[in-house]
Design a protein around this motif. Structure first.
Motif, PDB file in Angstrom:
ATOM      1  N   ILE A 163       7.010   6.580  10.841  1.00 43.06           N
ATOM      2  CA  ILE A 163       6.005   6.048   9.918  1.00 43.06           C
ATOM      3  C   ILE A 163       4.622   6.084  10.570  1.00 43.06           C
ATOM      4  N   THR A 164       4.562   5.739  11.860  1.00 35.24           N
ATOM      5  CA  THR A 164       3.294   5.793  12.584  1.00 35.24           C
ATOM      6  C   THR A 164       2.676   7.183  12.488  1.00 35.24           C
ATOM      7  N   LYS A 165       3.497   8.215  12.648  1.00 35.65           N
ATOM      8  CA  LYS A 165       3.002   9.600  12.573  1.00 35.65           C
ATOM      9  C   LYS A 165       2.411   9.889  11.195  1.00 35.65           C
ATOM     10  N   LEU A 166       3.091   9.433  10.145  1.00 35.53           N
ATOM     11  CA  LEU A 166       2.582   9.666   8.788  1.00 35.53           C
ATOM     12  C   LEU A 166       1.248   8.968   8.570  1.00 35.53           C
ATOM     13  N   VAL A 167       1.151   7.734   9.065  1.00 34.16           N
ATOM     14  CA  VAL A 167      -0.073   6.960   8.872  1.00 34.16           C
ATOM     15  C   VAL A 167      -1.224   7.575   9.661  1.00 34.16           C
ATOM     16  N   GLU A 168      -0.962   7.948  10.905  1.00 35.60           N
ATOM     17  CA  GLU A 168      -2.031   8.520  11.710  1.00 35.60           C
ATOM     18  C   GLU A 168      -2.490   9.872  11.169  1.00 35.60           C
ATOM     19  N   ALA A 169      -1.585  10.558  10.462  1.00 35.29           N
ATOM     20  CA  ALA A 169      -1.964  11.814   9.800  1.00 35.29           C
ATOM     21  C   ALA A 169      -2.564  11.562   8.421  1.00 35.29           C
ATOM     22  N   ARG A 170      -2.695  10.284   8.053  1.00 36.95           N
ATOM     23  CA  ARG A 170      -3.230   9.853   6.764  1.00 36.95           C
ATOM     24  C   ARG A 170      -2.452  10.439   5.582  1.00 36.95           C
ATOM     25  N   LYS A 171      -1.152  10.548   5.763  1.00 37.55           N
ATOM     26  CA  LYS A 171      -0.290  11.018   4.685  1.00 37.55           C
ATOM     27  C   LYS A 171       0.326   9.863   3.895  1.00 37.55           C
ATOM     28  N   ALA A 172       0.280   8.673   4.464  1.00 31.90           N
ATOM     29  CA  ALA A 172       0.799   7.478   3.786  1.00 31.90           C
ATOM     30  C   ALA A 172       0.063   6.274   4.365  1.00 31.90           C
ATOM     31  N   TRP A 173       0.093   5.166   3.602  1.00 37.00           N
ATOM     32  CA  TRP A 173      -0.720   4.016   3.999  1.00 37.00           C
ATOM     33  C   TRP A 173      -0.095   2.731   3.474  1.00 37.00           C
ATOM     34  N   PRO A 174      -0.138   1.644   4.263  1.00 38.94           N
ATOM     35  CA  PRO A 174       0.349   0.360   3.747  1.00 38.94           C
ATOM     36  C   PRO A 174      -0.637  -0.235   2.750  1.00 38.94           C
ATOM     37  N   VAL A 175      -0.145  -1.118   1.928  1.00 39.61           N
ATOM     38  CA  VAL A 175      -1.001  -1.810   0.956  1.00 39.61           C
ATOM     39  C   VAL A 175      -0.902  -3.307   1.209  1.00 39.61           C
ATOM     40  N   VAL A 176      -2.030  -3.932   1.472  1.00 35.06           N
ATOM     41  CA  VAL A 176      -2.089  -5.374   1.727  1.00 35.06           C
ATOM     42  C   VAL A 176      -2.597  -6.070   0.472  1.00 35.06           C
ATOM     43  N   ASP A 177      -1.806  -6.969  -0.049  1.00 37.76           N
ATOM     44  CA  ASP A 177      -2.213  -7.721  -1.242  1.00 37.76           C
ATOM     45  C   ASP A 177      -3.245  -8.779  -0.892  1.00 37.76           C
ATOM     46  N   SER A 178      -2.940  -9.570   0.134  1.00 41.68           N
ATOM     47  CA  SER A 178      -3.835 -10.668   0.502  1.00 41.68           C
ATOM     48  C   SER A 178      -3.549 -11.095   1.933  1.00 41.68           C
ATOM     49  N   VAL A 179      -4.561 -11.699   2.563  1.00 42.13           N
ATOM     50  CA  VAL A 179      -4.470 -12.127   3.960  1.00 42.13           C
ATOM     51  C   VAL A 179      -4.815 -13.607   4.032  1.00 42.13           C
ATOM     52  N   TRP A 180      -4.005 -14.357   4.787  1.00 44.60           N
ATOM     53  CA  TRP A 180      -4.173 -15.806   4.871  1.00 44.60           C
ATOM     54  C   TRP A 180      -4.111 -16.260   6.323  1.00 44.60           C
ATOM     55  N   PRO A 181      -4.919 -17.259   6.691  1.00 41.81           N
ATOM     56  CA  PRO A 181      -4.731 -17.889   8.003  1.00 41.81           C
ATOM     57  C   PRO A 181      -3.371 -18.580   8.032  1.00 41.81           C
ATOM     58  N   LEU A 182      -2.829 -18.756   9.205  1.00 45.03           N
ATOM     59  CA  LEU A 182      -1.525 -19.397   9.309  1.00 45.03           C
ATOM     60  C   LEU A 182      -1.545 -20.795   8.690  1.00 45.03           C
ATOM     61  N   GLU A 183      -2.678 -21.478   8.823  1.00 48.49           N
ATOM     62  CA  GLU A 183      -2.790 -22.844   8.288  1.00 48.49           C
ATOM     63  C   GLU A 183      -2.710 -22.879   6.763  1.00 48.49           C
ATOM     64  N   GLN A 184      -2.966 -21.748   6.110  1.00 47.21           N
ATOM     65  CA  GLN A 184      -2.907 -21.689   4.644  1.00 47.21           C
ATOM     66  C   GLN A 184      -1.627 -21.007   4.165  1.00 47.21           C
ATOM     67  N   PHE A 185      -0.556 -21.242   4.897  1.00 52.14           N
ATOM     68  CA  PHE A 185       0.721 -20.598   4.591  1.00 52.14           C
ATOM     69  C   PHE A 185       1.224 -20.935   3.195  1.00 52.14           C
TER      70      PHE A 185
END
Length: 334
Positions: A286-308
């Protein structure tokens, strides 16, 4: 480096409760004889439904406490002398459910779980990747029986239906399916139709307005060779109607046979249910695909640990596009 005496951790109260609290614990101690590494955690990601798993798997001897999140991205602090991941290495992993999870400032991962993280990903994108990407990878290459990554001839002309195509696993299934040369049909809600098409789906079906049985019956050419269902329940039942004879249907939430329509006669179909196996080897691919920009993760949202609590509410809403991630480097004003 010196370690703090206490670290933050998200603790699930007990196997029968979905209550989580933010607690302080001592840093974990890796067993180097078991290929364990100590990881300074930068980000960790939960999985939908993970708070229900302890009651399904009640006896986990190594799991002295239920710390959540088994997806992690961070920096190796200590490692066995023969490990390829020496201190200072930036890594990510899906860690074993048999151990306490990674929603804490320091966590444990073994050599065979770890992979070098893609250099063009952020920490939160890295944590969003392991479970989802490995599940998609293993669905195609360990479960489908069709062909390997480089075997485009085996995949050419194959039609693949992916349910919940905008979800954490779905986005990887669509992208990898496109790379294989398959025709990918994704299902999602109306607000995600263009998003899923942008991932590489050749056709996108709104699950709220499309009757899959009618859709498949309208033209024999629409039927698919492979279904990968990421939802279970009614979605899985409906997906059966889209299959060709001798096709394959894979469930990652529920065994497909449990939702096979009684009226459906479909010779030669292979039905499988599987839970991914943590694999640094697969994650390196998967790392190889990502570094070749052939695939990419999608992040919905990011939270501090305190806002779990907000993070888990978003996760369990069923409307997340991609993955929910906890960023342990974020400071929340007191």
């Amino acid at each position: 480096m010196s370690l703090p005496t206490k670290i933050r951790a998200l603790l699930q109260a007990d196997p029968t409760s979905t209550t989580i609290t933010l607690v302080e614990r001592s840093p974990p101690t890796p067993d180097l004889t078991k290929n364990e590494h100590l990881i300074k955690v930068h980000a960790a990601s939960p999985c939908a439904g993970e708070l229900l798993w302890p009651r399904m798997v009640p006896t986990i001897p190594e799991k002295e406490e239920i710390i959540t999140c088994d997806d992690v991205a961070g920096v190796v602090v200590s490692a066995p002398t023969d490990s390829p991941f020496q201190p200072g290495t930036e890594v990510y992993a899906r860690t074993s459910y048999r151990r306490p999870g990674c929603a804490r400032d320091y966590a444990i991962a073994t050599t065979d779980e770890l992979a070098r993280r893609a250099g063009n990903l952020s920490w939160t994108e890295s944590a969003a990747t392991p479970l989802s990407a490995i599940t998609a990878w293993q669905a195609f290459f360990a479960q489908s029986g069709i062909g390997e990554l480089g075997d485009r001839a085996a995949w050419k002309g194959k039609r693949v239906l992916v349910t919940a195509a905008a979800g954490g696993v779905g986005v990887w299934l669509v992208q990898i399916g496109r790379l294989l040369g398959a025709e990918v049909i994704g299902t999602c809600g109306p607000r995600n139709v263009e998003f899923v098409r942008g991932l590489g789906a050749s056709e996108v079906l709104d699950y709220g307005t499309t009757d899959f049985r009618v859709w498949a019956a309208s033209d024999a050419e629409k039927k698919v060779d492979l279904v990968v269902d990421c939802v279970g329940g009614k979605s899985l039942e409906d997906a059966w109607w889209t299959l060709k004879d001798n096709g394959a249907i894979i469930g990652i939430v529920q065994p497909p046979e449990q939702r096979k329509p009684e009226a459906l006669e479909l010779p030669g179909v292979t039905a499988k249910f599987f839970i991914m196996t943590p694999s640094g080897k697969d994650l390196e691919e998967i790392t190889k695909l990502v570094e070749a920009r052939k695939a990419w993760p999608v992040v919905d949202s990011v939270w501090p640990l305190e806002q779990f609590e907000h993070g888990y509410a978003r996760l369990e809403s069923g409307h997340a596009r991609g993955k929910v991630v906890f960023d342990l480097t974020l400071n929340v004003p007191k």
